[in-house]
Design a protein around this motif. Structure first.
Motif, PDB file in Angstrom:
ATOM      1  N   PRO A  53       0.802  -1.224   0.000  1.00 55.94           N
ATOM      2  CA  PRO A  53       0.000   0.000   0.000  1.00 55.94           C
ATOM      3  C   PRO A  53       0.836   1.276   0.000  1.00 55.94           C
ATOM      4  CG  PRO A  53      -0.857  -1.523   1.614  1.00 55.94           C
ATOM      5  CD  PRO A  53       0.427  -2.104   1.127  1.00 55.94           C
ATOM      6  N   VAL A  54       1.977   1.259   0.675  1.00 55.77           N
ATOM      7  CA  VAL A  54       2.705   2.528   0.768  1.00 55.77           C
ATOM      8  C   VAL A  54       3.225   2.936  -0.606  1.00 55.77           C
ATOM      9  CG1 VAL A  54       5.086   1.801   1.265  1.00 55.77           C
ATOM     10  CG2 VAL A  54       4.167   3.842   2.331  1.00 55.77           C
ATOM     11  N   MET A  55       3.619   1.947  -1.412  1.00 58.06           N
ATOM     12  CA  MET A  55       4.108   2.275  -2.747  1.00 58.06           C
ATOM     13  C   MET A  55       2.954   2.833  -3.585  1.00 58.06           C
ATOM     14  SD  MET A  55       7.241   1.613  -2.664  1.00 58.06           S
ATOM     15  CE  MET A  55       8.383   0.809  -1.559  1.00 58.06           C
ATOM     16  N   GLU A  56       1.789   2.169  -3.468  1.00 54.84           N
ATOM     17  CA  GLU A  56       0.644   2.685  -4.207  1.00 54.84           C
ATOM     18  C   GLU A  56       0.251   4.058  -3.713  1.00 54.84           C
ATOM     19  OE1 GLU A  56      -1.965  -0.549  -3.616  1.00 54.84           O
ATOM     20  OE2 GLU A  56      -1.365  -1.461  -5.507  1.00 54.84           O
ATOM     21  N   ALA A  57       0.392   4.257  -2.397  1.00 53.52           N
ATOM     22  CA  ALA A  57       0.007   5.535  -1.819  1.00 53.52           C
ATOM     23  C   ALA A  57       0.863   6.663  -2.393  1.00 53.52           C
ATOM     24  CB  ALA A  57       0.168   5.472  -0.310  1.00 53.52           C
ATOM     25  N   ALA A  61      -4.496   0.045  -8.948  1.00 53.09           N
ATOM     26  CA  ALA A  61      -3.776  -0.346 -10.164  1.00 53.09           C
ATOM     27  C   ALA A  61      -4.533   0.114 -11.410  1.00 53.09           C
ATOM     28  CB  ALA A  61      -3.581  -1.854 -10.188  1.00 53.09           C
ATOM     29  N   VAL A  62      -5.838  -0.092 -11.406  1.00 58.18           N
ATOM     30  CA  VAL A  62      -6.626   0.313 -12.570  1.00 58.18           C
ATOM     31  C   VAL A  62      -6.571   1.827 -12.741  1.00 58.18           C
ATOM     32  CG1 VAL A  62      -8.975   0.423 -13.450  1.00 58.18           C
ATOM     33  CG2 VAL A  62      -8.118  -1.696 -12.462  1.00 58.18           C
ATOM     34  N   ALA A  80       7.607   2.813 -13.703  1.00 54.36           N
ATOM     35  CA  ALA A  80       7.645   1.740 -12.712  1.00 54.36           C
ATOM     36  C   ALA A  80       6.245   1.458 -12.183  1.00 54.36           C
ATOM     37  CB  ALA A  80       8.580   2.122 -11.563  1.00 54.36           C
ATOM     38  N   MET A  81       5.472   2.516 -11.969  1.00 56.76           N
ATOM     39  CA  MET A  81       4.119   2.308 -11.444  1.00 56.76           C
ATOM     40  C   MET A  81       3.218   1.670 -12.490  1.00 56.76           C
ATOM     41  SD  MET A  81       4.371   2.905  -8.357  1.00 56.76           S
ATOM     42  CE  MET A  81       2.756   2.172  -8.132  1.00 56.76           C
ATOM     43  N   VAL A 100       0.050  -6.089 -10.517  1.00 57.88           N
ATOM     44  CA  VAL A 100      -1.052  -6.245  -9.565  1.00 57.88           C
ATOM     45  C   VAL A 100      -2.244  -6.878 -10.272  1.00 57.88           C
ATOM     46  CG1 VAL A 100      -2.744  -4.985  -8.182  1.00 57.88           C
ATOM     47  CG2 VAL A 100      -0.336  -4.340  -8.089  1.00 57.88           C
ATOM     48  N   ILE A 101      -2.559  -6.352 -11.446  1.00 59.98           N
ATOM     49  CA  ILE A 101      -3.757  -6.832 -12.143  1.00 59.98           C
ATOM     50  C   ILE A 101      -3.603  -8.295 -12.536  1.00 59.98           C
ATOM     51  CG2 ILE A 101      -5.115  -6.542 -14.252  1.00 59.98           C
ATOM     52  CD1 ILE A 101      -4.468  -3.523 -14.036  1.00 59.98           C
TER      53      ILE A 101
END
Ligand code: HEM
Ligand SMILES: [Cu+2]
Lengths: 637, 164
Positions: free
Chosen positions: A103-107, A191-192, A217-218, A225-226
């Motif tokens: 989560p922190v990376m996505e955040a 991710a979407v 990278a994201m 993730v998907i």
């Protein structure tokens, strides 16, 4: 209703600057007060919340680590019994992986990606709000269960049969599986959003080869993730079914298969480590530029390495199962593929080294963490290549050698870059600088403490100390090193504490930051620190990979967006040519209701399968409310 | 981890009725919060002990064999924890051996807690579930005995009331 600042269909170019920013502020604002906070869809507010929550989980996981280290400091300690210790190492691992690292990376991406690609909000902003609430609910579920002595106790990968109906006692493994469901939902949602933001909302001129490496990278991470999450959805659902309604997916006596679990879990679990590592690598490639005072060496190589890692990540999972008795040929194949991943990792390391070699280095805290990262990650990578070899792995499997290895790659490979990123982007997040002296102190404490804590674990592992043991006998030759490790952990924890103190203090009284305090080249620094609700008064147009370095004096802007409703520019996928003006949704409380309804359904379904039937009714109602036309200007297409 | 010796000693001191059926657990049992009934770890340890000490050889999968079954919820000495504890520790007439010198007090309590769930009238969230074996009976966490006391339209035992 307030009188709108701008009349309907007023375009940004038609009014002067002051009235433009007033109009945009009115259109994009998050009202103050609790209701405004709950209903906001501003990616910056949600991203900040996400980051803070993830760091709270880091702190909680750290407390558990400290408890384990106190228990293991001496033989036959009586602080924790086997039951509590099982819960604690499982909570620590699951919390660190699912509630902190991913989560922190996505955040960070939720906060930064829209700014870096020069748009006004993330795609599907309400989904973004929903994602945060679901994440919060999943974390709360796990920690509440632990507080009630119902914490999962089956390890972070919850192997059957240990986690199955026969041995997995009570609701503990269900809590684990359902926490996974929460984090799956929130991760898939983000991710979407990121894929769409990166593909369709890049500012005009940001062709594929002008995308900052972190954004690349994201993008790769989001695809991982998907593609990886469905495997764990399948696995955790089958596990819950086995435990709750008596199916036999994992019961060999009735035709099920125990190894099926390991395959499904690691088909997700291995990409998972790249879901954590790739964003970190992207952060490093992006942050290294302002501190080396030159563009990162080998942009193409860096991006290709990210993509190659993403693809290879799906071909390695069996290296976690070398002792499960699979066919030899299969083992050899996965040894080869696991070693092959060292190639893209190596390419990136050499690109970073070349950048530093040729740069004029500015030794601020973020650069220190970057250098610390390179050193530590290389050590972790080397032990990774070692455990990829079957005979070696057979010796050290499930020993402290593995614990040492994965902390080198997780802390060294992801937490160090993350700490660099927090020091680097703190001004953008808060408008203030972190204190540099405290930052350097925390770096040295963490770097020294980390190596002193985890390096000796390699030796303990080679001496045969298994992981996941709550104690050991005094006649085993392990207590000297264990005591040393526990003492070193004090240094490590002190470093983290100092970092937290620094962040708290600087957020209040730190030096006020300029728009671009590091003289960095990417778009997030083109707006104020912190950015206004609408991110950019006029959408910037870029002509290079380093817009703020190459067009120092004035950045070209696009015009023609409406100011009286939330509008973004949609561009083509490859060339980023403007295609359309697209409305972006307003604040809404419905994502919160939908998250609450989903939470009730998921928690209830640990106790009764009927929850899925009856619980879906409130979810459907909430979704209807979510999509019901509200008569706002955004509804007109 | 072994219990602290004083606690283990205290846990051993149950107060049984003269006929050795029913009675009261020691105070410390309640001070600890009835750990052998509500803590999932203890129940699952009990399930392992049930297999390791060969309870199956007489009691089968709970349906009984040369020894009585538990699954039907009919307890010869009552469903209380203390009675089950006493049965395991001291043995009972007609072939139930005493395990008091083969297990620790802690283990006997764990086993008693588990055996109680097999014939339980109420589903417990902390109870273990089915075995990874051929399925022969409903799992412990579904209160298999409850079914037998259900007086619904087609009761399993017509002549028996809603409780044992
Ligand atoms: C604050 C510093 C940390 C310390 C001192 C620490 C220490 C430990 C210890 C002692 C164990 C258990 C070893 C065992 O009994 O087998 C462990 C396990 C683990 N740690 Fe950490 N850790 C730290 C941070 C992290 C972070 C940041 C992550 C991930 C991002 C992480 C991920 C894990 C995982 C996945 C496990 C395995 C859990 C399992 O066996 O199921 N740790 N750690
Ligand atoms: Cu792996």
């Amino acid at each position: 209703m307030n009188r709108p600042v701008a009349a309907p269909d007023t375009r940004d170019i038609e009014i002067e600057r002051k009235r433009l920013t007033d109009a945009l502020a009115e259109t994009w604002k998050t009202p103050s007060g609790i209701w405004g906070a709950l209903a906001t869809v501003d990616h910056k507010i949600i991203g900040r919340r996400y980051i803070v929550t993830a760091f709270v989980f880091l702190g909680l996981g750290g407390v558990l680590a400290a408890l384990m280290r106190i228990q293991l400091a001496q033989p036959e300690a009586r602080l924790l019994g086997p039951d509590r210790y099982n819960q604690i190492f499982t909570m620590h691992g699951a919390n660190m992986m699912f509630l902190f690292a991913v989560p922190v990376m996505e955040a960070v991406a939720v906060y930064l990606v829209p700014l870096m690609v020069g748009t006004r909000n993330i795609a599907f902003p309400r989904l973004n709000a929903f994602s945060y609430w679901i994440y919060l609910a999943g974390g709360t579920l796990l920690w509440t269960a632990f507080a009630l002595d119902m914490g999962p106790d089956v390890g972070w990968f919850a192997y059957v049969p240990l986690s199955g109906p026969q041995y997995g006692a009570g609701k503990r493994a269900d809590i684990w599986a359902q926490m996974i469901t929460f984090t799956e939902i929130s991760a898939l949602a983000v991710a979407v959003e990121l894929v769409v933001t990166i593909f369709k909302q890049r500012t005009p001129g940001m062709t594929l080869d002008r995308i900052p490496v972190f954004v690349w990278a994201m993008l790769v991470t989001s695809f991982l993730v998907i593609m990886a999450m469905p495997a764990i959805v399948l696995a955790s659902t089958s596990l819950i079914l086995d435990r709750l309604v008596g199916t036999h997916f994992f019961n060999p006596a009735e035709g099920g298969d125990v190894l099926l679990w390991q395959h499904l879990f690691w088909f997700f679990g291995h990409p998972e480590v790249y879901i954590i590592f790739l964003p970190a690598a992207g952060m490093v490639s992006t942050m290294i530029e302002p501190f080396a005072r030159r563009p990162a060496f080998g942009y193409l190589g860096l991006v290709m390495a990210l993509i190659a890692t993403g693809i290879l990540a799906f071909g390695l999972w069996v290296h976690h199962m070398f002792v499960a008795g699979l066919p030899r040929l299969g083992d050899s194949f996965f040894t080869a593929s696991s070693m092959a991943i060292a190639i893209p990792a190596g390419i990136q390391v050499f690109c970073w080294l070349a950048t530093l070699w040729d740069g004029r280095l500015v030794f601020k805290t973020p650069l220190l963490f970057i250098i610390g990262f390179i050193v530590t990650f290389v050590i972790g990578g080397l032990t990774g290549v070692m455990v990829a070899s079957v005979p070696f792995d057979t010796q050290v499997h499930d020993t402290y050698f593995v614990v040492a290895h994965f902390h080198y790659v997780l802390i060294g490979g992801a937490v160090f870059p993350l700490l660099a990123a927090i020091h680097y982007w703190f001004p953008k997040l808060t408008g203030r600088m972190l204190n540099e002296a405290l930052g350097q102190w925390s770096f040295w404490l963490i770097f020294v403490g980390f190596n002193a804590t985890f390096f000796p674990m390699h030796i303990l592992g080679l001496e045969g100390m298994p992981r996941r043991v709550y104690t050991y006998q005094p006649d085993l030759p392990w207590h000297g090193l264990n005591l040393f490790i526990s003492l070193s952990a004090v240094i490590l924890i002190a470093g983290f504490l100092l970092f937290f103190i620094n962040a708290f203090r600087s957020a209040r009284v730190g030096e006020v930051a300029r728009d671009n305090p590091w003289d960095a080249p990417t778009l997030e620094w083109a707006t104020t620190s912190p950015p206004p609700s609408y991110n950019f008064p006029m959408i910037p147009v870029v002509g290079s990979l380093h817009p703020l370095w190459d067009d120092r004096d004035s950045l070209a802007v696009a015009n023609g967006l409406r100011t009286d409703r939330r509008e973004l520019v949609v561009t083509t996928l490859a060339a980023a040519e403007p295609q359309a003006r697209e409305a972006s949704p307003r604040n809404s409380i419905w994502p919160l209701w939908a998250a609450i309804a989903t939470t009730i359904m998921l928690i209830w379904s640990m106790f009764s399968p009927w929850a899925v039937v009856w619980g879906s009714v409130p979810v459907a109602v909430a979704l209807m409310g979510w999509f019901w036309p509200k008569g706002t200007p955004e509804d007109e297409s | 981890m072994r219990l602290d010796p004083p606690i283990a000693d205290a846990l051993d001191k149950i107060a049984l009725m003269p006929n050795r059926i029913g009675g009261a657990p020691p105070n410390v049992y309640f001070v600890l919060g009835r750990p052998y009934e509500v803590n999932a770890y203890n129940l699952s340890q009990g399930k392992r002990l049930y297999a390791w000490f060969g309870c199956k050889s007489c009691h089968g999968d709970g349906r009984g064999g040369s020894g009585p079954g538990f699954l039907d919820g009919w307890w010869s000495y009552g469903p209380e924890m203390v009675s089950i504890f006493a049965s395991i520790r001291d043995g009972r007439p007609h072939g139930m051996p005493a395990f008091g010198d083969k297990m620790t007090t802690d283990q006997i309590w764990q086993l008693a807690g588990y055996v109680q769930t097999i014939g339980s009238y109420e589903g417990k969230t902390a109870a273990p579930s089915r075995n990874d074996e051929k399925q022969t009976r409903p799992a412990e966490n579904r209160a298999p005995a409850k079914l037998l006391f259900d007086e619904g339209p087609t009761p399993v035992h017509r002549d028996q009331g809603p409780t044992p």
